[in-house]
Design a protein around this motif. Structure first.
Motif, PDB file in Angstrom:
ATOM      1  N   ARG A  27     -59.598  38.633  46.082  1.00 40.52           N
ATOM      2  CA  ARG A  27     -58.141  38.438  46.041  1.00 40.52           C
ATOM      3  C   ARG A  27     -57.438  39.337  47.052  1.00 40.52           C
ATOM      4  NH1 ARG A  27     -58.068  38.177  39.596  1.00 40.52           N
ATOM      5  NH2 ARG A  27     -58.287  35.932  39.368  1.00 40.52           N
ATOM      6  N   ALA A  28     -57.888  40.574  47.166  1.00 37.65           N
ATOM      7  CA  ALA A  28     -57.290  41.493  48.135  1.00 37.65           C
ATOM      8  C   ALA A  28     -57.527  40.997  49.560  1.00 37.65           C
ATOM      9  CB  ALA A  28     -57.861  42.900  47.955  1.00 37.65           C
ATOM     10  N   ALA A  29     -58.728  40.506  49.821  1.00 41.11           N
ATOM     11  CA  ALA A  29     -59.035  39.978  51.154  1.00 41.11           C
ATOM     12  C   ALA A  29     -58.186  38.742  51.451  1.00 41.11           C
ATOM     13  CB  ALA A  29     -60.523  39.636  51.256  1.00 41.11           C
ATOM     14  N   ARG A  30     -58.027  37.876  50.449  1.00 45.42           N
ATOM     15  CA  ARG A  30     -57.198  36.676  50.627  1.00 45.42           C
ATOM     16  C   ARG A  30     -55.771  37.069  50.996  1.00 45.42           C
ATOM     17  NH1 ARG A  30     -56.024  33.351  45.368  1.00 45.42           N
ATOM     18  NH2 ARG A  30     -54.988  35.320  44.965  1.00 45.42           N
ATOM     19  N   ASP A  31     -55.247  38.067  50.303  1.00 39.54           N
ATOM     20  CA  ASP A  31     -53.888  38.524  50.588  1.00 39.54           C
ATOM     21  C   ASP A  31     -53.782  39.093  52.002  1.00 39.54           C
ATOM     22  OD1 ASP A  31     -53.237  37.720  48.030  1.00 39.54           O
ATOM     23  OD2 ASP A  31     -53.263  39.761  47.203  1.00 39.54           O
ATOM     24  N   CYS A  32     -54.781  39.847  52.419  1.00 36.75           N
ATOM     25  CA  CYS A  32     -54.776  40.406  53.781  1.00 36.75           C
ATOM     26  C   CYS A  32     -54.812  39.295  54.827  1.00 36.75           C
ATOM     27  CB  CYS A  32     -55.981  41.323  53.995  1.00 36.75           C
ATOM     28  SG  CYS A  32     -55.884  42.868  53.087  1.00 36.75           S
ATOM     29  N   PHE A  33     -55.670  38.300  54.610  1.00 36.61           N
ATOM     30  CA  PHE A  33     -55.759  37.199  55.560  1.00 36.61           C
ATOM     31  C   PHE A  33     -54.486  36.367  55.571  1.00 36.61           C
ATOM     32  CE2 PHE A  33     -60.505  37.617  54.969  1.00 36.61           C
ATOM     33  CZ  PHE A  33     -60.690  38.246  56.187  1.00 36.61           C
ATOM     34  N   ALA A  34     -53.870  36.215  54.426  1.00 34.82           N
ATOM     35  CA  ALA A  34     -52.618  35.454  54.350  1.00 34.82           C
ATOM     36  C   ALA A  34     -51.534  36.167  55.152  1.00 34.82           C
ATOM     37  CB  ALA A  34     -52.175  35.271  52.909  1.00 34.82           C
TER      38      ALA A  34
END
Length: 67
Positions: free
Chosen positions: A49-56
């Motif tokens: 989830r943290a990685a998804r937020d960073c990529f977003a």
């Protein structure tokens, strides 16, 4: 929730497999850890989830018009 987002689940699996590559690190496979909602599984999901937020955030920045 993870069952409805295959990309997030795949990211969590990749993180889980990287962090817990063998029986020395975790006795359970990703699927088993998911079934029992182990702390290792929950940590991998949080990481995904943290990685998804960073990529977003990165994607949003790249979509801004160039002045």
């Amino acid at each position: 929730m993870m069952q409805h987002d295959p990309r997030l689940r795949a990211a969590a699996r990749a993180i889980y497999d990287a962090c817990y590559p063998s029986d020395e690190w975790s006795e359970l496979s990703f699927s088993e850890a998911e079934k029992y909602a182990t702390v290792q599984y929950r940590q991998a999901v949080d990481g995904a989830r943290a990685a998804r937020d960073c990529f977003a955030l990165t994607s949003e920045q790249l979509l801004l018009p160039v002045a």
